[in-house]
Every structure is written in structure tokens, then in C-alpha cells.
Motif scaffolding. Structure first.
Motif, PDB file in Angstrom:
ATOM      1  N   THR A 223       0.824  -1.207   0.000  1.00  0.00           N
ATOM      2  CA  THR A 223       0.000   0.000   0.000  1.00  0.00           C
ATOM      3  C   THR A 223       0.855   1.254   0.000  1.00  0.00           C
ATOM      4  O   THR A 223       0.605   2.204  -0.757  1.00  0.00           O
ATOM      5  CB  THR A 223      -0.932   0.000   1.218  1.00  0.00           C
ATOM      6  OG1 THR A 223      -1.759  -1.153   1.183  1.00  0.00           O
ATOM      7  CG2 THR A 223      -1.817   1.243   1.216  1.00  0.00           C
ATOM      8  N   GLN A 226       2.439   1.701  -3.454  1.00  0.00           N
ATOM      9  CA  GLN A 226       1.479   2.152  -4.459  1.00  0.00           C
ATOM     10  C   GLN A 226       1.166   3.635  -4.290  1.00  0.00           C
ATOM     11  O   GLN A 226       1.111   4.397  -5.264  1.00  0.00           O
ATOM     12  CB  GLN A 226       0.200   1.323  -4.368  1.00  0.00           C
ATOM     13  CG  GLN A 226       0.365  -0.116  -4.849  1.00  0.00           C
ATOM     14  CD  GLN A 226      -0.876  -0.944  -4.643  1.00  0.00           C
ATOM     15  OE1 GLN A 226      -1.632  -0.736  -3.692  1.00  0.00           O
ATOM     16  NE2 GLN A 226      -1.104  -1.909  -5.514  1.00  0.00           N
ATOM     17  N   ARG A 227       0.953   4.070  -3.049  1.00  0.00           N
ATOM     18  CA  ARG A 227       0.649   5.471  -2.800  1.00  0.00           C
ATOM     19  C   ARG A 227       1.827   6.368  -3.144  1.00  0.00           C
ATOM     20  O   ARG A 227       1.665   7.438  -3.737  1.00  0.00           O
ATOM     21  CB  ARG A 227       0.249   5.662  -1.337  1.00  0.00           C
ATOM     22  CG  ARG A 227      -1.105   5.052  -0.994  1.00  0.00           C
ATOM     23  CD  ARG A 227      -1.407   5.175   0.485  1.00  0.00           C
ATOM     24  NE  ARG A 227      -2.733   4.648   0.790  1.00  0.00           N
ATOM     25  CZ  ARG A 227      -3.207   4.513   2.034  1.00  0.00           C
ATOM     26  NH1 ARG A 227      -2.453   4.858   3.077  1.00  0.00           N
ATOM     27  NH2 ARG A 227      -4.420   4.026   2.231  1.00  0.00           N
ATOM     28  N   SER A 228       3.041   5.910  -2.791  1.00  0.00           N
ATOM     29  CA  SER A 228       4.227   6.705  -3.087  1.00  0.00           C
ATOM     30  C   SER A 228       4.438   6.829  -4.592  1.00  0.00           C
ATOM     31  O   SER A 228       4.794   7.910  -5.091  1.00  0.00           O
ATOM     32  CB  SER A 228       5.463   6.072  -2.435  1.00  0.00           C
ATOM     33  OG  SER A 228       5.343   6.075  -1.024  1.00  0.00           O
ATOM     34  N   MET A 229       4.227   5.731  -5.335  1.00  0.00           N
ATOM     35  CA  MET A 229       4.386   5.785  -6.781  1.00  0.00           C
ATOM     36  C   MET A 229       3.357   6.712  -7.413  1.00  0.00           C
ATOM     37  O   MET A 229       3.673   7.466  -8.347  1.00  0.00           O
ATOM     38  CB  MET A 229       4.258   4.383  -7.378  1.00  0.00           C
ATOM     39  CG  MET A 229       5.504   3.523  -7.214  1.00  0.00           C
ATOM     40  SD  MET A 229       6.960   4.221  -8.032  1.00  0.00           S
ATOM     41  CE  MET A 229       6.458   4.184  -9.746  1.00  0.00           C
ATOM     42  N   LYS A 230       2.126   6.678  -6.910  1.00  0.00           N
ATOM     43  CA  LYS A 230       1.102   7.576  -7.437  1.00  0.00           C
ATOM     44  C   LYS A 230       1.484   9.034  -7.208  1.00  0.00           C
ATOM     45  O   LYS A 230       1.303   9.896  -8.082  1.00  0.00           O
ATOM     46  CB  LYS A 230      -0.249   7.267  -6.790  1.00  0.00           C
ATOM     47  CG  LYS A 230      -0.891   5.975  -7.269  1.00  0.00           C
ATOM     48  CD  LYS A 230      -2.223   5.745  -6.577  1.00  0.00           C
ATOM     49  CE  LYS A 230      -2.858   4.441  -7.067  1.00  0.00           C
ATOM     50  NZ  LYS A 230      -4.154   4.177  -6.382  1.00  0.00           N
ATOM     51  N   GLU A 231       2.032   9.326  -6.021  1.00  0.00           N
ATOM     52  CA  GLU A 231       2.455  10.698  -5.734  1.00  0.00           C
ATOM     53  C   GLU A 231       3.600  11.127  -6.628  1.00  0.00           C
ATOM     54  O   GLU A 231       3.628  12.254  -7.142  1.00  0.00           O
ATOM     55  CB  GLU A 231       2.863  10.802  -4.262  1.00  0.00           C
ATOM     56  CG  GLU A 231       1.701  10.661  -3.287  1.00  0.00           C
ATOM     57  CD  GLU A 231       2.163  10.629  -1.847  1.00  0.00           C
ATOM     58  OE1 GLU A 231       3.385  10.769  -1.618  1.00  0.00           O
ATOM     59  OE2 GLU A 231       1.303  10.483  -0.951  1.00  0.00           O
ATOM     60  N   GLU A 232       4.570  10.202  -6.847  1.00  0.00           N
ATOM     61  CA  GLU A 232       5.697  10.523  -7.715  1.00  0.00           C
ATOM     62  C   GLU A 232       5.228  10.785  -9.141  1.00  0.00           C
ATOM     63  O   GLU A 232       5.674  11.737  -9.798  1.00  0.00           O
ATOM     64  CB  GLU A 232       6.712   9.369  -7.698  1.00  0.00           C
ATOM     65  CG  GLU A 232       7.472   9.223  -6.396  1.00  0.00           C
ATOM     66  CD  GLU A 232       8.410  10.377  -6.138  1.00  0.00           C
ATOM     67  OE1 GLU A 232       8.965  10.935  -7.117  1.00  0.00           O
ATOM     68  OE2 GLU A 232       8.579  10.751  -4.965  1.00  0.00           O
ATOM     69  N   LEU A 233       4.340   9.932  -9.650  1.00  0.00           N
ATOM     70  CA  LEU A 233       3.836  10.116 -11.009  1.00  0.00           C
ATOM     71  C   LEU A 233       3.009  11.388 -11.130  1.00  0.00           C
ATOM     72  O   LEU A 233       3.081  12.097 -12.145  1.00  0.00           O
ATOM     73  CB  LEU A 233       2.994   8.896 -11.421  1.00  0.00           C
ATOM     74  CG  LEU A 233       3.780   7.593 -11.630  1.00  0.00           C
ATOM     75  CD1 LEU A 233       2.818   6.425 -11.851  1.00  0.00           C
ATOM     76  CD2 LEU A 233       4.730   7.719 -12.814  1.00  0.00           C
ATOM     77  N   ARG A 234       2.239  11.691 -10.093  1.00  0.00           N
ATOM     78  CA  ARG A 234       1.433  12.913 -10.115  1.00  0.00           C
ATOM     79  C   ARG A 234       2.328  14.138 -10.184  1.00  0.00           C
ATOM     80  O   ARG A 234       2.070  15.071 -10.953  1.00  0.00           O
ATOM     81  CB  ARG A 234       0.545  12.968  -8.869  1.00  0.00           C
ATOM     82  CG  ARG A 234      -0.484  14.101  -8.896  1.00  0.00           C
ATOM     83  CD  ARG A 234      -1.349  14.113  -7.648  1.00  0.00           C
ATOM     84  NE  ARG A 234      -2.074  12.867  -7.510  1.00  0.00           N
ATOM     85  CZ  ARG A 234      -1.866  11.979  -6.530  1.00  0.00           C
ATOM     86  NH1 ARG A 234      -0.941  12.213  -5.612  1.00  0.00           N
ATOM     87  NH2 ARG A 234      -2.581  10.889  -6.458  1.00  0.00           N
ATOM     88  N   GLU A 235       3.420  14.126  -9.392  1.00  0.00           N
ATOM     89  CA  GLU A 235       4.341  15.259  -9.420  1.00  0.00           C
ATOM     90  C   GLU A 235       5.071  15.344 -10.757  1.00  0.00           C
ATOM     91  O   GLU A 235       5.283  16.435 -11.306  1.00  0.00           O
ATOM     92  CB  GLU A 235       5.352  15.124  -8.280  1.00  0.00           C
ATOM     93  CG  GLU A 235       4.749  15.300  -6.897  1.00  0.00           C
ATOM     94  CD  GLU A 235       5.787  15.140  -5.806  1.00  0.00           C
ATOM     95  OE1 GLU A 235       6.986  15.022  -6.161  1.00  0.00           O
ATOM     96  OE2 GLU A 235       5.425  15.140  -4.622  1.00  0.00           O
TER      97      GLU A 235
END
Length: 242
Positions: A223, A226-235
Motif C-alpha cells: 500500500t 502504491q501510494r508513493s508511486m502515485k504521488e511521484e507520477l502525479r508530481e
């Protein structure tokens, strides 16, 4: 070229999963596998989710669960889980120790993978920890639970060097997390080597705590990643759009 994981017949699914057709039909009658899509000439076709579900069932059996218990477990899962989601569930129920790898010849490996494998493909699978080469160039030690997912990733345009670098990052940080978690576990039950030798009761309590914490720890890691990757991709995408 062999069949892909999309549109497999029951014979092809059995070959890819390493089980018999009779086993697949039995699981289907028990409701452990969803029905196939019916194609031309009323032939059932199976996909990646069936492969992942078979791997999950195999892992649950390996953990000692009865078919009735497996039925209850699968009934609690959302009906629209993807092959990747099912792979995560398999990871959550797997033991701390690695699965017992299976020795496969190259022909057996290609049959299970459903495709011919070039030397570059073997290098990529090895980099993903799907297989380990042996002294015999035609025999490999293979993790069957990772094989079909690793095979799908062969078609993703990622360089071998990038896979190896990513593997190094994962190993470095998971080892760090494992050391910290081990320290916490030892503090919880007492240092098993505090008097110069292991205390059997402390060791037993440490093993019990480790086994009970496993699903929570793995889920937390998945979890958080997944959350960290989503934040990285969003940035990243946000910066590109800016």
C-alpha cells in the motif's frame, strides 16, 4: 509463436498453470474459478486472471487450507480483481521463506510461459527473480507463481539495465525495512541472544509474532509503495504539464 495468456483453451491454461485439465474442471465446478468466455464453436477461452487465480489457489493449498476454506477466502474477494490484484493477494498469504523453486528444462519453461524465450528474455526473467540459471544451460530454477506475470512484462519496453537497477533499489530498501522490523520484533519479545545463546521460548515467540505480522507488513509495504508511486507520477506529470 505460442499462445498468449489471452484466449487460452483449457488445455493451454492447464499447460501454463502446471496443472491438469481435470483439476481446472474440478475447481470450476467448486466455483473457485470464474467461467471462461465462450468463443467461436462454443470453445471456452481463459485469460490472465484465471492463471493468477490458479496460482493463488495453489499458494492457499500450500499454506494448508482446505478447499472449503479456500472457497470462503475467494468468496470474500471483489469479483473484478485483476491478475495483478490476485498476485498481490498471493504475496500476502505466501510464507516469509521463498517458494520452493521448480527445476524446468527450457522446453518446459517455454511451455509454461506459452511462448518461445530468447536469451534476452531469459536474462530479463532472471533480473526479475522469476528464474535462476543452473550449471546446466538448459535447466532453470523457476518460481512458478511469478512466471506468468514475468512473462507478460517481457513485452513492456523496459531495458534490462533499468530492471537490474530497479532490482537493486528494491533489495536495498527492503533489506533496510527488514532489519528495522526485525529489531522491533526482537524488542517486543526480548532479545533471543542476550545471554550468549538463544532462549527457546523467546525464539518461539519471535517466530510466532513474525508469522502473525506477515500479512499486515506485506500489505502495508504494498500500500505504501502504491501510494508513493502515485504521488511521484502525479508530481512528474504535473511538472511536465506545467
Amino acid at each position: 509463436m505460442m499462445e498468449s495468456a489471452t484466449g487460452l483453451t483449457v488445455d493451454e491454461l492447464a499447460a501454463r498453470a502446471g496443472v491438469t485439465v481435470r483439476t481446472i474442471r474440478f475447481y470450476s465446478t467448486r466455483g473457485l474459478l470464474p467461467p471462461p468466455e465462450i468463443g467461436p464453436r462454443r470453445v471456452g477461452r481463459y485469460g490472465p486472471d484465471h492463471l493468477s487465480r490458479l496460482a493463488l489457489i495453489e499458494e492457499l493449498q500450500h499454506q494448508g487450507m482446505t478447499l472449503s476454506a479456500i472457497e470462503r477466502y475467494l468468496q470474500q474477494l471483489p469479483p473484478d480483481l485483476s491478475a495483478q490484484d490476485l498476485a498481490i493477494h498471493r504475496a500476502l498469504v505466501a510464507g516469509w521463506l521463498p517458494d520452493q523453486a521448480e527445476d524446468m528444462t527450457r522446453a518446459q519453461l517455454e511451455r509454461r510461459a506459452g511462448r518461445e524465450l530468447a536469451e534476452g528474455d531469459l536474462d530479463r526473467l532472471a533480473a526479475m527473480n522469476v528464474l535462476v540459471r543452473t550449471d546446466d544451460p538448459l535447466v532453470f530454477q523457476v518460481d512458478p507463481g511469478l512466471l506468468h506475470l514475468g512473462t507478460r512484462l517481457l513485452d513492456v519496453p523496459i531495458a534490462l539495465e533499468t530492471i537490474l537497477a530497479a532490482r537493486g533499489v528494491v533489495i536495498e530498501h527492503t533489506r533496510s525495512a527488514a532489519r528495522e522490523l526485525s529489531r522491533l520484533f526482537k524488542d517486543e519479545v526480548g532479545e533471543p541472544y542476550r545471554d550468549g545463546g538463544p532462549d527457546p521460548d523467546d525464539v518461539a515467540r519471535l517466530k510466532s509474532l513474525s508469522a502473525h505480522m506477515q500479512p499486515m507488513v506485506v500489505q502495508a509495504l504494498v500500500t505504501a509503495f502504491q501510494r508513493s508511486m502515485k504521488e511521484e507520477l502525479r508530481e512528474w506529470f504535473g511538472g511536465r504539464e506545467a
